[in-house]
Design a protein around this motif. Structure first.
Motif, short mmCIF file in Angstrom:
data_model
loop_
_atom_site.label_atom_id
_atom_site.label_comp_id
_atom_site.label_asym_id
_atom_site.label_seq_id
_atom_site.Cartn_x
_atom_site.Cartn_y
_atom_site.Cartn_z
N SER A 80 0.82 -1.22 0.00
CA SER A 80 0.00 0.00 0.00
C SER A 80 0.85 1.27 0.00
N ARG A 82 3.04 4.39 -0.77
CA ARG A 82 3.21 5.26 -1.93
C ARG A 82 3.78 6.62 -1.47
N GLN A 213 -7.96 1.94 3.06
CA GLN A 213 -7.51 1.93 1.66
C GLN A 213 -8.34 2.90 0.82
N ASP A 217 -6.75 6.03 -1.13
CA ASP A 217 -6.97 6.22 -2.57
C ASP A 217 -7.58 7.59 -2.84
N TYR A 218 -8.45 8.05 -1.96
CA TYR A 218 -9.04 9.38 -2.09
C TYR A 218 -7.96 10.46 -2.06
N SER A 220 -5.16 10.32 -3.24
CA SER A 220 -4.41 10.29 -4.49
C SER A 220 -5.24 10.72 -5.69
N THR A 221 -6.44 11.23 -5.44
CA THR A 221 -7.31 11.66 -6.54
C THR A 221 -6.95 13.07 -7.00
#
Length: 240
Positions: A80, A82, A213, A217-218, A220-221
């Motif tokens: 996960s 990043r 998660q 991910d949000y 990284s939007t």
């Protein structure tokens, strides 16, 4: 009487995040569809809390070293991980400080300080302090200013010392300076004077991984990128 399962509030995603992220993450957490609870602090302090079993779902550090430590100990989900953001390091001055200093090798920061303090996050533990000490060493003035350094637990505390006029100068991230109208940026430290400033993010092992998660991910939007950029952060794709 027990609350029916369907009526129970969703448990918040618990995020441990570097203090320099506060303004941007608070805005994003407010806009996010689900509940988020964020604990801010120095990356070193937060990492140690995770080592001791603190119930974090997601960790966002202000440098790679503390994330590396947790990864080596199996405390984050490696897949996960990043690089979320980048930043710059700046010298700030308080509300009553006039004049300018050119940030260059050998510049007279010690003379500008006089008998006063230079506010910095912990120089051996907190990323902003580590970067700041590296920059001053690179510019050849660390030994001269060391006696004047007032160390704080995190970078936002260093910012506050300068904003309140308790220290005339401080070293913080550009994003911190942007968050306080009471301070001004004297100059930006050359990127070559310190290690690259990177903010890695990763899920914590054993956490509530699915909701965490989704929130990661949000972050990284494109929507989140717009907010981060507004607060002065760079993104990995910017090449900073």
């Amino acid at each position: 009487m027990m609350t029916p399962l369907g009526a129970r509030a969703e448990r918040p995603v618990t995020v441990f995040a570097a203090a320099s992220l506060k303004s941007a993450l608070d805005e994003l957490a407010t806009a996010y569809a689900g509940p988020v609870q964020i604990s801010y602090g120095g990356s070193s302090t937060l990492a140690r809390q995770i080592q001791h079993g603190a119930p974090a779902d997601l960790f966002i550090s202000a440098n790679t070293a503390w994330m590396d430590v947790l990864e080596q100990e199996g405390l984050i989900v490696t897949a996960s991980r990043r690089t979320l953001l980048t930043n710059q390091l700046v010298l700030i001055a308080g509300p009553d400080v006039n004049g300018d200093l050119a940030i260059e090798p050998g510049f007279d920061l010690a003379g500008a300080l006089g008998q006063n303090h230079l506010a910095m996050a912990l120089v051996e533990a907190v990323p902003a302090g580590i970067y700041g000490a590296a920059a001053l060493r690179s510019l050849g003035i660390w030994e001269q200013v060391t006696p004047s350094v007032a160390q704080t637990d995190n970078v936002r505390a260093a910012l506050m010392l300068v904003a309140l006029g308790e220290a005339p100068y401080g070293i913080v991230y550009a994003t911190d300076a942007a968050a306080s109208p009471e301070v001004r940026i004297v100059g930006t430290f050359p990127a070559t004077s310190h290690p690259p400033i990177r903010y890695p993010a990763a899920l914590v092992t054993g956490a509530s991984l699915a909701p965490a998660q989704v929130f990661l991910d949000y972050l990284s939007t494109s929507e989140a990128a717009e907010v981060f950029r507004k607060h002065g952060f760079g993104l990995p794709e910017d090449g900073a």
